[in-house]
Structure formats: structure tokens, C-alpha cells
Scaffold this motif. Structure first.
Motif, PDB file in Angstrom:
ATOM      1  N   GLU A  51       3.572 -21.306  39.027  1.00  0.00           N
ATOM      2  CA  GLU A  51       4.858 -21.611  38.397  1.00  0.00           C
ATOM      3  C   GLU A  51       5.609 -20.321  38.061  1.00  0.00           C
ATOM      4  O   GLU A  51       6.824 -20.221  38.254  1.00  0.00           O
ATOM      5  CB  GLU A  51       4.635 -22.442  37.134  1.00  0.00           C
ATOM      6  N   TRP A  52       4.891 -19.323  37.552  1.00  0.00           N
ATOM      7  CA  TRP A  52       5.531 -18.041  37.234  1.00  0.00           C
ATOM      8  C   TRP A  52       6.086 -17.380  38.498  1.00  0.00           C
ATOM      9  O   TRP A  52       7.200 -16.848  38.511  1.00  0.00           O
ATOM     10  CB  TRP A  52       4.538 -17.122  36.535  1.00  0.00           C
ATOM     11  N   ARG A  55       9.202 -19.202  39.512  1.00  0.00           N
ATOM     12  CA  ARG A  55      10.283 -18.954  38.562  1.00  0.00           C
ATOM     13  C   ARG A  55      10.904 -17.571  38.754  1.00  0.00           C
ATOM     14  O   ARG A  55      12.111 -17.389  38.568  1.00  0.00           O
ATOM     15  CB  ARG A  55       9.741 -19.110  37.136  1.00  0.00           C
TER      16      ARG A  55
END
Length: 255
Positions: A51-52, A55
Motif C-alpha cells: 500500500e505504501w 501510495r
């Protein structure tokens, strides 16, 4: 770049970047979940790491890594990795690939081949881009790789394309040098025997390769478009420019 997450999540992110170079998100997630080598981190850390990366733009929406990190390279803001992917480069490669396919479609039709079909425009499931028929009744399944670089030929072969190549004797890889105007400057055939000799081999059922990058040497190329029986598909060596990708004037390979 936003502040970095904790050590565990950052290590998970680094592992994602390493393995997404050769496999998709679902396969890499399975590897992290089931292989004991990766059990030192939790599923939550792997999920947070991915997810990081998404993002921050280090992984594209389709799951492609934007940077190149090695097994031993820490992911921190003191060492910016080499960029592998960005949207402009991706669009440029896609346009070159499409131009190469259109070039060969035109050349095959000009050569009078019957039933020339752009099958990859319908589906990628075929494992090749163009289907055509040579007289009297020889079928040709052509995988097209295109580039704008005349000095070296680098191709990417998917697992599916490789599997089709191994099972289909009519499968041929044709390489196209695309000019600035979108026309074919040169066409060559990549040796099937060379391809079969360099593709990776799976070591276990828990880890399989999905794509491979190949640097094609001059000795693995034949100028023009050549079938497995040695017959030329394009008349008069159409677009078989010698010297491109290091091919000699009378380059020949078995295959």
C-alpha cells in the motif's frame, strides 16, 4: 516522498519491489504467505508495504515496480534506486510495439499472404500477435517484438508466450526496428533454439517465473522473416537491413 514507514513495513516494501519485477501481485503475495523464507514478516506488514509503494508511486496501479532495488539494498531516502518505470516510458514502449505489429501486418499483406490476422488486437490469449498462411497451406504464428534502438535488441517474453512457443512449431519471433515515422527499417527472426536455451526454468511449484528480459545476441538473429524450414516469408529480404543489432551481411543461425 512521504515519511518512511517502520522497519518491518519498509523491508516488506523492498521485497515487493524485488519480486514484482518477475511476477504479478497475486503470485508474489502467495510467495510471501507460504514460503518460510518470508515468514519473519506478517501479512499485515506485507499489505502495508504494498500500500505504501502504491501510495508513493513506487509501484504502478497494475503492479509494476517503478524502481530497481536488489536483494541487499535497503529502501531508504538516502539511496534513491534506479528508475525502472514511468508512465511516459510505458506509453512510448506500447506505441513502439503497436507500430511494429502494424509494420509486419502491412509487409505480410504486401507479400500476398492469405488470412493475415492481427489476433493480439482481439486477445492476448493466443500467445502471439499475427496469424497468417503461406502458400500452399503453411500456417505462421508470429510474435512481434519492436524497438527503436538499432544497436541492440532487448525483448521481453511472457511465460504464456514461452509456453505457446514450446508447444507450437508454427510460432516465430519477429523483431522489428521502427523508425521515427513508424515504418519498419529492419526485420529479423530470433532463433527459436536460442530462445529455448535461455528461458528460465522453475525450481519448484511454489515459485514460477512470469516474464523474462532477454538481450538477443547477433548470432541468434537471421535477417528477414524466416520460417522453421528455412523458407523466407518476405520476398527479396524485405527490410532485412544488415548491420542492425550487430547482424553480419550473411548472418545465419540454426533454429
Amino acid at each position: 516522498m512521504p515519511s518512511l514507514p517502520g522497519d518491518g513495513t519498509r523491508e516488506a516494501a523492498r521485497r515487493w519491489l524485488v519480486h514484482l519485477r518477475v511476477a504479478g501481485v497475486s503470485r508474489v503475495r502467495t510467495l510471501f504467505t507460504h514460503h518460510p523464507r518470508y515468514a519473519d514478516l506478517t501479512p499485515v506488514q506485507y499489505a502495508e508495504g504494498l500500500e505504501w509503494l502504491r501510495r508513493t508511486g513506487l509501484v504502478s496501479p497494475s503492479g509494476r515496480p517503478a524502481v530497481n532495488v536488489g536483494e541487499g539494498l535497503p529502501l531508504d531516502d538516502a539511496d534513491v534506486p534506479h528508475v525502472l518505470w514511468n508512465a511516459e516510458d510505458d506509453e512510448r514502449r506500447s506505441a513502439t510495439g503497436t507500430a511494429g505489429e502494424r509494420c509486419l501486418l502491412a509487409l505480410l499483406r504486401q507479400a500476398g499472404l492469405a488470412s493475415v490476422e492481427h489476433v493480439s488486437a482481439v486477445s492476448d490469449a493466443f500467445g502471439y500477435d499475427i496469424a497468417a498462411t503461406m502458400p500452399p497451406d503453411k500456417h505462421l504464428h508470429l510474435e512481434v517484438k519492436a524497438t527503436t534502438d538499432p544497436t541492440r535488441l532487448v525483448v521481453h517474453l511472457s511465460r504464456h508466450e514461452s509456453d505457446v512457443m514450446g508447444a507450437d512449431p508454427r510460432w516465430i519471433m519477429g523483431a522489428v526496428l521502427v523508425g521515427r515515422d513508424g515504418a519498419a527499417l529492419s526485420v529479423a527472426t530470433v532463433s527459436r533454439s536460442w530462445l529455448l536455451s535461455v528461458i528460465p526454468q522453475d525450481r519448484s511449484q511454489r515459485g514460477t517465473w512470469e516474464s523474462v528480459r532477454l538481450d538477443v545476441p547477433p548470432e541468434a538473429l537471421k535477417p528477414g522473416l524466416i520460417m522453421e524450414d528455412g523458407k523466407s516469408v518476405l520476398p527479396g529480404g524485405s527490410c532485412a537491413t544488415h548491420g542492425v543489432w550487430g547482424m553480419a551481411a550473411r548472418e545465419a543461425v540454426s533454429g
